[in-house]
Every structure is written in C-alpha cells, then in structure tokens.
Design a protein around this motif. Structure first.
Motif, PDB file in Angstrom:
ATOM      1  N   GLY A  42       0.820  -1.207   0.000  1.00 35.11           N
ATOM      2  CA  GLY A  42       0.000   0.000   0.000  1.00 35.11           C
ATOM      3  C   GLY A  42       0.853   1.255   0.000  1.00 35.11           C
ATOM      4  O   GLY A  42       2.083   1.219  -0.057  1.00 35.11           O
ATOM      5  N   GLY A  43       0.199   2.418   0.037  1.00 38.30           N
ATOM      6  CA  GLY A  43       0.914   3.690   0.027  1.00 38.30           C
ATOM      7  C   GLY A  43       0.012   4.832  -0.393  1.00 38.30           C
ATOM      8  O   GLY A  43      -1.224   4.733  -0.346  1.00 38.30           O
ATOM      9  N   GLN A  44       0.670   5.913  -0.837  1.00 34.78           N
ATOM     10  CA  GLN A  44      -0.044   7.127  -1.233  1.00 34.78           C
ATOM     11  C   GLN A  44       0.475   7.611  -2.574  1.00 34.78           C
ATOM     12  O   GLN A  44       1.624   7.337  -2.955  1.00 34.78           O
ATOM     13  N   VAL A  45      -0.372   8.376  -3.274  1.00 37.05           N
ATOM     14  CA  VAL A  45      -0.002   8.986  -4.553  1.00 37.05           C
ATOM     15  C   VAL A  45      -0.289  10.478  -4.458  1.00 37.05           C
ATOM     16  O   VAL A  45      -1.417  10.881  -4.132  1.00 37.05           O
ATOM     17  N   TRP A  46       0.749  11.267  -4.738  1.00 36.03           N
ATOM     18  CA  TRP A  46       0.642  12.727  -4.706  1.00 36.03           C
ATOM     19  C   TRP A  46       0.970  13.274  -6.077  1.00 36.03           C
ATOM     20  O   TRP A  46       1.898  12.806  -6.750  1.00 36.03           O
ATOM     21  N   LEU A  47       0.212  14.256  -6.500  1.00 40.18           N
ATOM     22  CA  LEU A  47       0.424  14.899  -7.796  1.00 40.18           C
ATOM     23  C   LEU A  47       0.605  16.387  -7.565  1.00 40.18           C
ATOM     24  O   LEU A  47      -0.301  17.056  -7.028  1.00 40.18           O
ATOM     25  N   ASN A  48       1.791  16.877  -7.947  1.00 42.46           N
ATOM     26  CA  ASN A  48       2.101  18.312  -7.855  1.00 42.46           C
ATOM     27  C   ASN A  48       1.803  18.854  -6.454  1.00 42.46           C
ATOM     28  O   ASN A  48       1.166  19.889  -6.271  1.00 42.46           O
ATOM     29  N   GLY A  49       2.213  18.080  -5.451  1.00 37.01           N
ATOM     30  CA  GLY A  49       2.112  18.545  -4.078  1.00 37.01           C
ATOM     31  C   GLY A  49       0.787  18.253  -3.395  1.00 37.01           C
ATOM     32  O   GLY A  49       0.613  18.644  -2.231  1.00 37.01           O
ATOM     33  N   GLN A  50      -0.151  17.575  -4.040  1.00 36.65           N
ATOM     34  CA  GLN A  50      -1.438  17.281  -3.425  1.00 36.65           C
ATOM     35  C   GLN A  50      -1.728  15.774  -3.536  1.00 36.65           C
ATOM     36  O   GLN A  50      -1.460  15.164  -4.574  1.00 36.65           O
ATOM     37  N   GLN A  51      -2.266  15.222  -2.454  1.00 35.46           N
ATOM     38  CA  GLN A  51      -2.591  13.802  -2.458  1.00 35.46           C
ATOM     39  C   GLN A  51      -3.823  13.559  -3.318  1.00 35.46           C
ATOM     40  O   GLN A  51      -4.863  14.195  -3.152  1.00 35.46           O
ATOM     41  N   VAL A  52      -3.707  12.587  -4.241  1.00 39.76           N
ATOM     42  CA  VAL A  52      -4.817  12.292  -5.161  1.00 39.76           C
ATOM     43  C   VAL A  52      -5.374  10.887  -4.964  1.00 39.76           C
ATOM     44  O   VAL A  52      -6.475  10.583  -5.412  1.00 39.76           O
ATOM     45  N   ALA A  53      -4.619  10.003  -4.317  1.00 35.30           N
ATOM     46  CA  ALA A  53      -5.105   8.630  -4.121  1.00 35.30           C
ATOM     47  C   ALA A  53      -4.293   7.965  -3.023  1.00 35.30           C
ATOM     48  O   ALA A  53      -3.195   8.430  -2.676  1.00 35.30           O
TER      49      ALA A  53
END
Length: 630
Positions: free
Chosen positions: A106-117
């Motif tokens: 598991g984990g996290q996905v951040w796009l351009n400084g913001q968490q998206v998923a």
C-alpha cells in the motif's frame, strides 16, 4: 506413441505457449502501444517513513525503475518515497491516470504537491498484501501542461524485508485500462477461478476416493487440488486481521509444502514406484516447515520461507527424475506428458523462488524481468493439475472400456449358462413334482391303509364273530366315513387349500358339537398369499383336530370349545381349547388319542402340547411350514 497421442501432446504444449505468451504480453510497456503514455525508467528515491512528501532538497537518490533490492538484507527496509517527473505537452480531453502493476504494502499517490489517491497500508489491527494492480485516476485540474511531479509513498508488504517498486505508467485512462485489465485477469481473476475449480474438483475426486479407497491416485489428485486451492488463496485474500495473520501464513506454508509432497507421491505411484521410507521422509519434510514457523513466530517467516521453501526445489527435481524413469519403463504417450509438465512446473517454481529471494541472478540472466514481479508457478501448477486430471480421466475411460468388453463377454457366457440352467431347472422341477406326488400318494395310501383300512378290517372281523351289535356297527361305519371325508378333504383339487379343507371339516363338526350342547368359536388367521400346504400335512392337521374334538364330545363334558389356526412367519399353530373336565387316560379312551396326536405332530416336524387346568383343556400344535411343504 500413437498419432492421437501426439495430437494430445501437441495441444498441451500449445496451451502452455498460449499461457506463457499471454503472461509475457502483460509485461509489455504501454508506451510502446500509445505514445501519449509516459513510462519513466528512472526516479528519485528517499527512504523515509513520513506521511507527507519530503522536501525537494532532501537527499534523494536516483534509481532505475523498477526498483528491486538485489540482496535483501537482514535489516528490514521501511517505507520509501519515489519522485517521478513527467510531461503532458497539451491539455487532453481524456482523463489521465497512473498505473502501478503492484504496490504490495500500500501507500499514497501525490500529484504536484497534493494527495490524489491512497492504497490502504497495514495497521495494528489489519495486515495487507495487495496482489492486484492499481489504476488510480489523476484529477484533470491538478495536471499541468508541461512538467508534472508525481510522488508515491510505498510500504513493504507484511513479511517482506525488501521494498519493491514497479515501473509506473502515466497517461490517458483509456490507454492504461488494457494493461490493468490484463494483469488483473492473470493476477486476480485466474486465482479466483482456480480456487473455485479446485473446490469443485477436489470434492468430486475425494468422493470417488472415499467410495473406492484402493484408487490411491484419485485420492492424491484430490489432496493436490485441495492444497493448491488453499495455497492460491494468497492471491485472493489480501487483508487479514492481525490476530489471524500468523495462522494464515502457517496454512499457506503447509498448503505449499503439501502440494509439492503430494505431487511427488502421485508421480511415484503413477510410475509404479513404492518406497515406504521415502514416502515417510517426504511427509516428515512437509511437517518441518509449518512446525518451524510455529516455533519461530511471525519474525521467523522470511527465514523459513527462504530455507525450507528452497528445499522443495530438490523434491521437484526428484519428481522430474521419477517421471522420466516412468517414460523409459512404460513407453506410452501418457507417461511422456507428465515429465514435460512437471519440468515446466518445477522451472516455474524455481523462477518464482528466485524472483522472491535472489533477484540479482534473475537480473543477470534477464535484465529488467524481475521488476515485473510475474509469478508463474500458479499458472504452471494449473496446467499440471489439468494434465493430471486428463490422465486420470483417460485411465478411467480405459477402465470403463475394458469393463464394457468384459461385461459383454460375461453377459454372453451368463446368457448361455442361464439357458443351460433353465433347461436343467425345468427338468429337475418336473422330476421333483413327480417325486413329490409319488411320496404324497404313498403317505396317504399308508394313512388310509393304517386308518380307514384297519378300522374296516377290524369291524368286519368283529361282525363275522358276532361281537358287534347294530349300534356298534353304526358307530364304526360313521368313524370310517369320517376318516374317508378327511382323506377326501386332504386330496381335494389344488385350488382347495388348508383353509378350505378346515372350513369343510368344521362345517361337518358344527352340527355334532351343537347337538352335544357345545358352543363353538372358529378363527382362521392365515394370509391370502400363504404358501400351499401339502395334502399329507393337511390330513395330519385335520386328524389332530378330529381327535381333539372327539375328546371334547365324548369325555370333556364341555359347554364351549374354541379353535384357532394361525400362521406366523414360517410356523403353523393350531389351538383347540375347551372348558370341560379334561380327557381320560384309560385304555381305549382319550389317552390313546393323545399318543396319536403326539405321533402325528412328530411326523410334521412340529411339537404337540396338552395343557390341563381348572378352566379346561388346551391342545396346541406347532408345525413349521418348511417341513410341511417338503
């Protein structure tokens, strides 16, 4: 090997090529199919457990994707952040997404400084291991034209000491769907179908083994499908409560070893090889792994998996050797298929072991392959089980064909024998009927000679000497007529049975008993389909009844008499009870009659009983039907 055998072998190899080709196709870079998809081959990595992205000036290290630790160390690796830069040249009307072939912990996905998923990680209450791929949408309003920055927090899966991170594909959602669906099918859907098929097949095959314990191959095949179905659950069950995690790993380890050991036993039995010591050794090695893990606890799982699971590889090699020995010995296409499929399954097992524990060797042989994290054993094992099932099915059909031929031969022989026996039976039945009729005639002729003939001769002698008056002559003649009627009743046509003869007999006695002031009660309790009673037996029963009723009229001074004839099972029972004073025992009186009744009962193979008490006298005759019909 016959042509049909070659065709079957060719079909099996084609199926294997299709499976391998499809699995290999799932590793193809999506960017090769759609130029709008970005598949970065490098990223920046930072080992950090924080839940927010590290600062840009943190000590990032450049790594090649997929990121694989070639030598997992003794110290477990923790979470890490991966920073990936990509470009979107112009705004696209199609939604974008990021495709991660795997993210086990598991984990996290951040796009351009913001968490998206986010993909759920393990918690103190729950352990996760995500086998499925992850296709995560990227909000269009967070995407920039030109340079973009993607950050992913990855966590090692429970029970693994190294962190593995895949090559990431970023692009239009439609372009990524195909790769996601393909991997989802092979990694998730196929195991689910495997578990369901194993459940159904094992229940059917083990039922056959339960009904036919001597068919050991069916039992081993059923156990193999059970173990493989349980082992495949690791691709289906992705979240387990913490308190059950260690138990689940024990079950998984036992199912893995059990499958390999049962396959070894199956190969030995299929080859016709029996070695009790080797079978015990295999069973002992199977138990060592779960026992070791049970004693070592959850912390010892990596070592147990690496050492004990590695020991299963030599067992697989031994299975292959036994199978090739069977080919040399049996020289059939069926025996030739097994070593081929077993070799593929063993090579798949070695491949999966190296992917899990020695990626450096895999990278030297196949650069970039280990990062795809494609496990082949569950596909090769499915093919192996299908082959085993096909071989057992062919064996079963051959056995049925042999039985049908044998049945046809036996039916012909049995039909001939039945005709012969039927003819012999008809001849014997005719002879038995003739002998029975002759014996009955002799018995009845002897009975008439000793009974009616003796009375007539004695009466004639007394009349000639002048010893009988008119009354005595009439009484003697009436007794002779009664004996003659008994004989006629016994010799009545075949449609007159014992009930009919007794009914005629009681009809004649009814008037005589009423004239003597005796009330009567008759009960005949015999089923309609009762077996026929021979004439001689009927005559003996009627004579006993006549003797008993004569005693009632002449000696008992009774007011009431009851007669009951009953058939219970294979026994006839005649009871005659009166309320008189009892029979005399003087010469020529009823004492002589009792002796005669005893003798007649013995001729019938039965028993005679005379009971006297204050309430009267009861005569009881019991005779078996079997002897009566003889």
């Amino acid at each position: 090997m016959t042509w049909s055998g070659l065709q079957r072998l060719l079909l099996a190899l084609i199926a294997l090529v299709i499976v391998g080709g499809t699995a290999a196709a799932s590793t193809r870079s999506i960017g090769q199919a759609d130029e709008s998809v970005a598949s970065p081959q490098h990223a920046l990595r930072l080992n950090a457990s924080q839940l927010t992205p590290p600062a840009p000036d943190a000590p990032w290290q450049s790594v090649e994707l997929p990121s694989v630790a070639p030598h997992p160390g003794a110290v477990p690796q923790g979470p890490a952040w991966f920073r990936i830069d990509f470009r979107r040249e112009s705004a696209s009307p199609r939604p974008w997404a990021v495709y991660l072939p795997y993210l086990y912990g598991g984990g996290q996905v951040w796009l351009n400084g913001q968490q998206v998923a986010s993909v759920p990680e393990s918690t103190p209450q729950l352990r996760v291991r995500w086998e499925r791929p992850h296709l995560l949408p990227l909000p269009d309003n967070m995407l920039r034209d030109g340079a973009n920055e993607l950050m992913v927090r990855a966590v090692p899966a429970q029970g693994e000491h190294s962190l593995r991170f895949p090559r990431v594909d970023i692009g239009p959602l439609v372009a990524l769907n195909e790769a996601n669906d393909r991997r989802e099918f092979w990694v998730r859907t196929t195991p689910q179908l495997t578990v369901l098929a194993c459940l159904i097949v094992s229940a059917f095959v083990l039922f056959i083994w339960w009904r036919r314990p001597r068919e050991v191959l069916y039992g081993l095949f059923g156990l193999a499908t059970v173990f493989w179905g349980i082992r495949t659950l690791t691709f289906v069950i992705e979240a387990v409560p913490v308190e059950r995690w260690h138990l689940w790993r024990l079950v998984y380890l036992a199912a893995t070893g059990g499958f390999v050991v049962v396959m070894a036993l199956f190969a030995m039995r299929f080859a016709g090889l029996r070695h009790r010591g080797l079978e015990y050794a295999l069973a002992a090695y199977w138990l060592i792994g779960p026992a070791w893990l049970l004693l070592a606890g959850p912390a010892g799982e990596p070592l147990v998996n690496r050492v004990w699971s590695g020991g299963l590889i030599p067992i697989g090699s031994g299975i292959i050797a036994v199978s090739f020995w069977a080919v040399w010995r049996q020289r059939t296409w069926a025996s030739a298929v097994m070593p081929i499929v077993l070799t593929l399954a063993t090579l798949a097992g070695v491949h999966d072991y190296l992917i899990a524990w020695d990626t450096a060797l895999v990278e030297r042989l196949l650069p970039g392959w280990s990062g795809h994290r494609l496990f082949m054993l569950h596909h090769a094992a499915n093919l192996l089980l299908l082959t085993m099932g096909a071989l057992l099915s062919l064996r079963f059909t051959r056995a049925l064909a042999s039985l049908e031929q044998l049945n046809a031969s036996l039916e012909s022989r049995v039909a001939d024998r039945e005709r012969t026996l039927s003819e012999n039976y008809l001849r014997l039945a005719a002879l038995e009927r003739q002998n029975a009729a002759a014996e009955e005639r002799q018995l009845i002729m002897r009975e008439i000679h000793d009974g009616l003939g003796s009375k007539l001769f004695t009466s004639l002698s007394r009349v000639e000497r002048g010893d009988m008056d008119r009354t005595q002559i009439e009484e003697s003649l009436r007794a002779c007529i009664a004996d003659m009627r008994l004989a006629l009743d016994a010799l009545a046509p075949e449609d007159h049975d014992l009930r009919t003869a007794l009914g005629d007999f009681l009809f004649r006695w009814q008037g005589e008993l009423e004239a003597a002031g005796v009330r009567t009660s008759w009960t005949i309790d015999m089923p309609e389909d009762a077996a026929g009673v021979p004439p001689h037996t009927t005559l003996q029963i009627l004579r006993i009844a006549q003797e008993a009723l004569t005693n009632v009229v002449k000696h008992a001074q009774a007011r009431q008499v009851k007669l009951r004839l009953q058939q219970a099972g294979g026994l006839l029972r005649l009871e005659i009870q009166d309320d008189g004073l009892g029979a005399g025992t003087g010469p020529g009186g009823q004492g002589r009659g009792v002796v005669n009744m005893h003798a007649r009962a013995q001729r019938l193979g039965g028993t005679f009983e005379l009971r006297r008490d204050a309430h009267g006298t009861c005569v009881v005759l019991s005779a078996p039907l079997a002897s009566s019909a003889a």
